[in-house]
Each structure stands twice: as C-alpha cells, then as structure tokens.
Design a protein around this motif. Sequence first.
Motif, mmCIF file in Angstrom:
data_model
loop_
_atom_site.group_PDB
_atom_site.id
_atom_site.type_symbol
_atom_site.label_atom_id
_atom_site.label_comp_id
_atom_site.label_asym_id
_atom_site.label_seq_id
_atom_site.Cartn_x
_atom_site.Cartn_y
_atom_site.Cartn_z
ATOM 1 N N THR A 52 25.098 -14.364 27.490
ATOM 2 C CA THR A 52 23.660 -14.494 27.707
ATOM 3 C C THR A 52 23.017 -15.531 26.789
ATOM 4 N N SER A 86 24.227 -2.972 32.587
ATOM 5 C CA SER A 86 23.121 -3.186 31.659
ATOM 6 C C SER A 86 22.727 -1.880 30.964
ATOM 7 N N HIS A 134 29.003 -9.931 26.371
ATOM 8 C CA HIS A 134 27.731 -10.088 27.077
ATOM 9 C C HIS A 134 26.741 -10.903 26.227
ATOM 10 N N ASN A 153 23.462 -1.144 26.836
ATOM 11 C CA ASN A 153 22.237 -0.978 26.047
ATOM 12 C C ASN A 153 21.968 0.466 25.626
ATOM 13 N N ARG A 169 25.630 -4.446 38.209
ATOM 14 C CA ARG A 169 24.774 -5.112 37.207
ATOM 15 C C ARG A 169 23.807 -4.132 36.550
#
Length: 187
Positions: A109, A159, A105, A163, A155
């Motif tokens: 990103t 996320s 990821h 995190n 999504r």
Amino acid sequence: MGRWEPGARERLREAALELFTERGFEQTMVADIAERAGVTARTFFRYFTDKREVLFDGSADLANQVVDIAETMPPTASPLDVVAAVLDAVAEPVGDDRDRARARHAVITANTDLRERELIKQASLTAALTDALRQRGIGNPEAGLAAETGTAIFRVAFSQWINAAEKGDLQDVIRETLTRLRALTAP
C-alpha cells in the motif's frame, strides 16, 4: 550460510519483506536482499525475475488452485458455493501468518506500482475463477458476477482480518463476510 543451503527462496522472501519494511521498497536493492538471505544476487534471479516478484511469488500456483477447486466441486454446487470453496482454500496460505500479511500489505500500500501489481494479481485470479465457472456451465454474466463477488468478499474480509486487534482466522472472517453477503441478498 552457504548459497546452496536449502530454503533459499523462503529466506529471500523473508529478507525482502524485512528490508522493504525497514528501508522501503524503492530503497532496497536486490543485492541487499540477497546479502541478508545469505545468497548471491545471481541466486536471487534464479527464483525471482525482480524484487517485486518476491511479494507476488506463487500467484500462478494460486490461480491453478482456484481452477482445481472449482473443477472438484459437485456439479450441483451453486456458483456462490464454488466461490466459497475457493475462498476457503485461498485463505489457508494467505492467512497462515497475519504479521507477515500485515507487513506485506503495508509495503504494497505504500507503493503505487506494487498496488497496481496487486490489483493485476487479483484481476488474474478473478479471471481464472470466471473461466472455471464458465467451464462448469455457468453463463457469462453470472460467472463474472460470482467471481467478482468472491474478490470483493476476499478484499473486505482481508482488510478486517489484518486490521483486527484480536487474533483471528482469515477463513472465519471470510466465512462471516460471505454469510453477511448472503443475508443482504435474502428476501
């Protein structure tokens, strides 16, 4: 390690992710990946068309899995139940290694072209799910809405999962996110 040793594809994926993390995507060449994996650049191209595809390997298989799951659901299953089953299955391979998912990821990103490729992958999975729902007899707006909702759930859950400070299971986070959505839509 000899270039014909088994596991070349996985070694190439791991080497690429390590190098992308260490050097950056743009600064890593195919030859670097092949060398780190203990194979030749020619072997690299037997498995991947370019270095971007190392990060997106398996997308076609995932789309086929989405369709297969939708087809095996009972005819009485609601569109959202089909989406939930698909998300549950998708969470398994994606969520098997959170550290790897985090590294992937971060690489994606950090690069505009890779973010675009990730969005294209998500759109193709959404389209596959939409088509599978239509094949189940779900109307056009409803099939698209259910598939897009599934993508949004994934999504948001992904996320949260990457995190989160504590270890957790992606499937559990997806299920919790879906439960929250259902609570939002309850009368």
